[in-house]
Enzyme design. Structure first.
Site, PDB file in Angstrom:
ATOM      1  N   ARG A 187       0.839  -1.188   0.000  1.00  0.00           N
ATOM      2  CA  ARG A 187       0.000   0.000   0.000  1.00  0.00           C
ATOM      3  C   ARG A 187       0.868   1.231   0.000  1.00  0.00           C
ATOM      4  O   ARG A 187       1.717   1.367   0.868  1.00  0.00           O
ATOM      5  CB  ARG A 187      -0.791   0.020   1.321  1.00  0.00           C
ATOM      6  CG  ARG A 187      -2.190  -0.106   1.191  1.00  0.00           C
ATOM      7  CD  ARG A 187      -3.010  -0.043   2.436  1.00  0.00           C
ATOM      8  NE  ARG A 187      -2.517   0.464   3.704  1.00  0.00           N
ATOM      9  CZ  ARG A 187      -3.324   0.951   4.638  1.00  0.00           C
ATOM     10  NH1 ARG A 187      -4.617   1.033   4.413  1.00  0.00           N
ATOM     11  NH2 ARG A 187      -2.864   1.354   5.795  1.00  0.00           N
ATOM     12  N   THR A 193      -1.145   7.527  -0.669  1.00  0.00           N
ATOM     13  CA  THR A 193      -2.430   7.418  -1.394  1.00  0.00           C
ATOM     14  C   THR A 193      -3.261   6.235  -0.904  1.00  0.00           C
ATOM     15  O   THR A 193      -4.448   6.154  -1.178  1.00  0.00           O
ATOM     16  CB  THR A 193      -2.170   7.216  -2.898  1.00  0.00           C
ATOM     17  OG1 THR A 193      -1.502   5.934  -3.056  1.00  0.00           O
ATOM     18  CG2 THR A 193      -1.287   8.306  -3.475  1.00  0.00           C
ATOM     19  N   ASP A 218       0.744  -1.930  12.515  1.00  0.00           N
ATOM     20  CA  ASP A 218       1.207  -2.417  11.203  1.00  0.00           C
ATOM     21  C   ASP A 218       1.550  -3.895  11.321  1.00  0.00           C
ATOM     22  O   ASP A 218       2.556  -4.279  11.926  1.00  0.00           O
ATOM     23  CB  ASP A 218       2.433  -1.610  10.753  1.00  0.00           C
ATOM     24  CG  ASP A 218       2.812  -1.955   9.318  1.00  0.00           C
ATOM     25  OD1 ASP A 218       2.977  -3.163   9.017  1.00  0.00           O
ATOM     26  OD2 ASP A 218       2.913  -1.048   8.489  1.00  0.00           O
ATOM     27  N   ASP A 270       5.001  -5.244   9.888  1.00  0.00           N
ATOM     28  CA  ASP A 270       6.132  -4.847  10.745  1.00  0.00           C
ATOM     29  C   ASP A 270       6.145  -5.646  12.035  1.00  0.00           C
ATOM     30  O   ASP A 270       7.207  -6.065  12.512  1.00  0.00           O
ATOM     31  CB  ASP A 270       6.051  -3.343  11.070  1.00  0.00           C
ATOM     32  CG  ASP A 270       6.502  -2.477   9.902  1.00  0.00           C
ATOM     33  OD1 ASP A 270       7.101  -3.019   8.956  1.00  0.00           O
ATOM     34  OD2 ASP A 270       6.247  -1.263   9.940  1.00  0.00           O
TER      35      ASP A 270
HETATM   36  C1  PRP Z   1      -1.109  -4.141   4.771  1.00  0.00           C
HETATM   37  C2  PRP Z   1      -1.927  -5.399   5.016  1.00  0.00           C
HETATM   38  C3  PRP Z   1      -2.776  -5.460   3.789  1.00  0.00           C
HETATM   39  C4  PRP Z   1      -3.024  -4.010   3.473  1.00  0.00           C
HETATM   40  C5  PRP Z   1      -4.414  -3.657   3.915  1.00  0.00           C
HETATM   41  O1  PRP Z   1      -0.053  -4.406   3.937  1.00  0.00           O
HETATM   42  O2  PRP Z   1      -1.166  -6.541   5.213  1.00  0.00           O
HETATM   43  O3  PRP Z   1      -2.162  -6.118   2.684  1.00  0.00           O
HETATM   44  O4  PRP Z   1      -2.065  -3.251   4.219  1.00  0.00           O
HETATM   45  O5  PRP Z   1      -4.723  -2.363   3.568  1.00  0.00           O
HETATM   46  P1  PRP Z   1      -5.855  -1.988   2.520  1.00  0.00           P
HETATM   47  O6  PRP Z   1      -7.058  -2.817   2.868  1.00  0.00           O
HETATM   48  O7  PRP Z   1      -6.088  -0.518   2.785  1.00  0.00           O
HETATM   49  O8  PRP Z   1      -5.349  -2.240   1.137  1.00  0.00           O
HETATM   50  P2  PRP Z   1       1.082  -3.318   3.565  1.00  0.00           P
HETATM   51  O9  PRP Z   1       0.715  -2.593   2.315  1.00  0.00           O
HETATM   52  O10 PRP Z   1       1.383  -2.483   4.770  1.00  0.00           O
HETATM   53  O11 PRP Z   1       2.315  -4.223   3.172  1.00  0.00           O
HETATM   54  P3  PRP Z   1       3.182  -5.242   4.044  1.00  0.00           P
HETATM   55  O12 PRP Z   1       2.303  -6.457   4.316  1.00  0.00           O
HETATM   56  O13 PRP Z   1       4.320  -5.549   3.141  1.00  0.00           O
HETATM   57  O14 PRP Z   1       3.597  -4.559   5.317  1.00  0.00           O
HETATM   58  N1  URA Z   2      -2.337  -2.483   7.373  1.00  0.00           N
HETATM   59  C1  URA Z   2      -1.926  -2.808   8.623  1.00  0.00           C
HETATM   60  O1  URA Z   2      -0.936  -3.539   8.783  1.00  0.00           O
HETATM   61  N2  URA Z   2      -2.616  -2.326   9.666  1.00  0.00           N
HETATM   62  C2  URA Z   2      -3.700  -1.538   9.523  1.00  0.00           C
HETATM   63  O2  URA Z   2      -4.301  -1.133  10.536  1.00  0.00           O
HETATM   64  C3  URA Z   2      -4.109  -1.200   8.221  1.00  0.00           C
HETATM   65  C4  URA Z   2      -3.409  -1.694   7.162  1.00  0.00           C
END
Ligand code: PRP
Ligand code: URA
Length: 207
Positions: free
Chosen positions: A102, A106, A198, A201
């Site tokens: 994400r 944006t 997150d 993380d």
């Molecule tokens: C997080 C989570 C989802 C997404 C959800 O991933 O694991 O994939 O955000 O958000 P959305 O419903 O608004 O699309 P992130 O993009 O942080 O990537 P990561 O898993 O690599 O940390």
């Molecule tokens: N992705 C995450 O990891 N946590 C949130 O709360 C939203 C998106």
């Protein structure tokens, strides 16, 4: 399509563990996997079965096996945290991968990787990602799976915001949604409230 929030005391207990700020990376990863395994147990309750003729040490007998192959598809990275737990329940499952992140400003999802077993289109696909926030990532991932011919896709997440559920239901009304919890809302930064922060993380110790 349906939204099912699994009502199970162990799931609630473990979810409380991962919501706590002080939970360590090791305990966070372990609890996420355990919740995913418990969810898999509940979700597969009515998966189709096929009769098979077997021989017990006593006699021939007709018994039952899963009728369909199962493919687990985590959305990278955080979805990886759920794979081992589901595989512990369905060891015959194959695993595909969708890489999405994400954009932090944006909140739009960006695709960077995709790899699936050949059998994916005729399998029951469990699309897994702990967090359903705006729903953009899950919706894009389902579109990618449908482009590859997948017909039976089920979304499995831990914590969702109502906004994400609405997006998935609008974009993909044919995909059932299974959750461990439906939270209150998204905050101004696109994080789920109360949520757990997150997830990627916290699973992998990055920041
Ligand atoms: C997080 C989570 C989802 C997404 C959800 O991933 O694991 O994939 O955000 O958000 P959305 O419903 O608004 O699309 P992130 O993009 O942080 O990537 P990561 O898993 O690599 O940390
Ligand atoms: N992705 C995450 O990891 N946590 C949130 O709360 C939203 C998106």
């Amino acid at each position: 399509m349906s939204v099912t929030v699994l009502n199970h005391s162990l799931i609630k207990h473990k979810l409380t563990n991962i919501r706590k700020t002080q939970t360590t990376t090791k305990d966070f990863y372990q609890n996420v996997n355990e919740i995913a395994g418990l969810m898999a147990y509940e979700i597969t309750r009515d998966f189709p079965l096929k009769p098979v003729e077997i021989e017990t040490p006593i006699c021939k007998s007709v018994q039952y096996e899963l009728a369909n192959e199962v493919v687990i598809v985590p959305i990278l990275r955080a979805g990886l945290g759920m794979v081992d737990g589901i595989r512990s329940m369905i060891p015959t499952a194959k695993v595909g991968f969708i890489g999405l992140y994400r954009d932090e400003e944006t909140l739009e999802p960006h695709e960077y990787y995709a790899k699936f077993p050949e059998t994916v289109k005729n399998s029951i696909v469990l699309l897994v990602d702990p967090m359903l926030a705006t729903g953009g990532s899950a919706s894009s991932a389902i579109t990618m799976l449908k482009k590859r011919g997948c017909k039976d896709i089920r979304y499995v997440g831990l914590v969702a915001a109502p906004e994400g559920v609405r997006t998935l239901q609008k974009d993909h009304p044919d995909v059932p949604i299974y959750l461990a919890a439906l939270d209150e809302k998204l905050n101004e930064n696109g994080y789920i409230v109360p949520g757990l922060g997150d997830c990627g993380d916290r699973l992998f110790g990055t920041r």
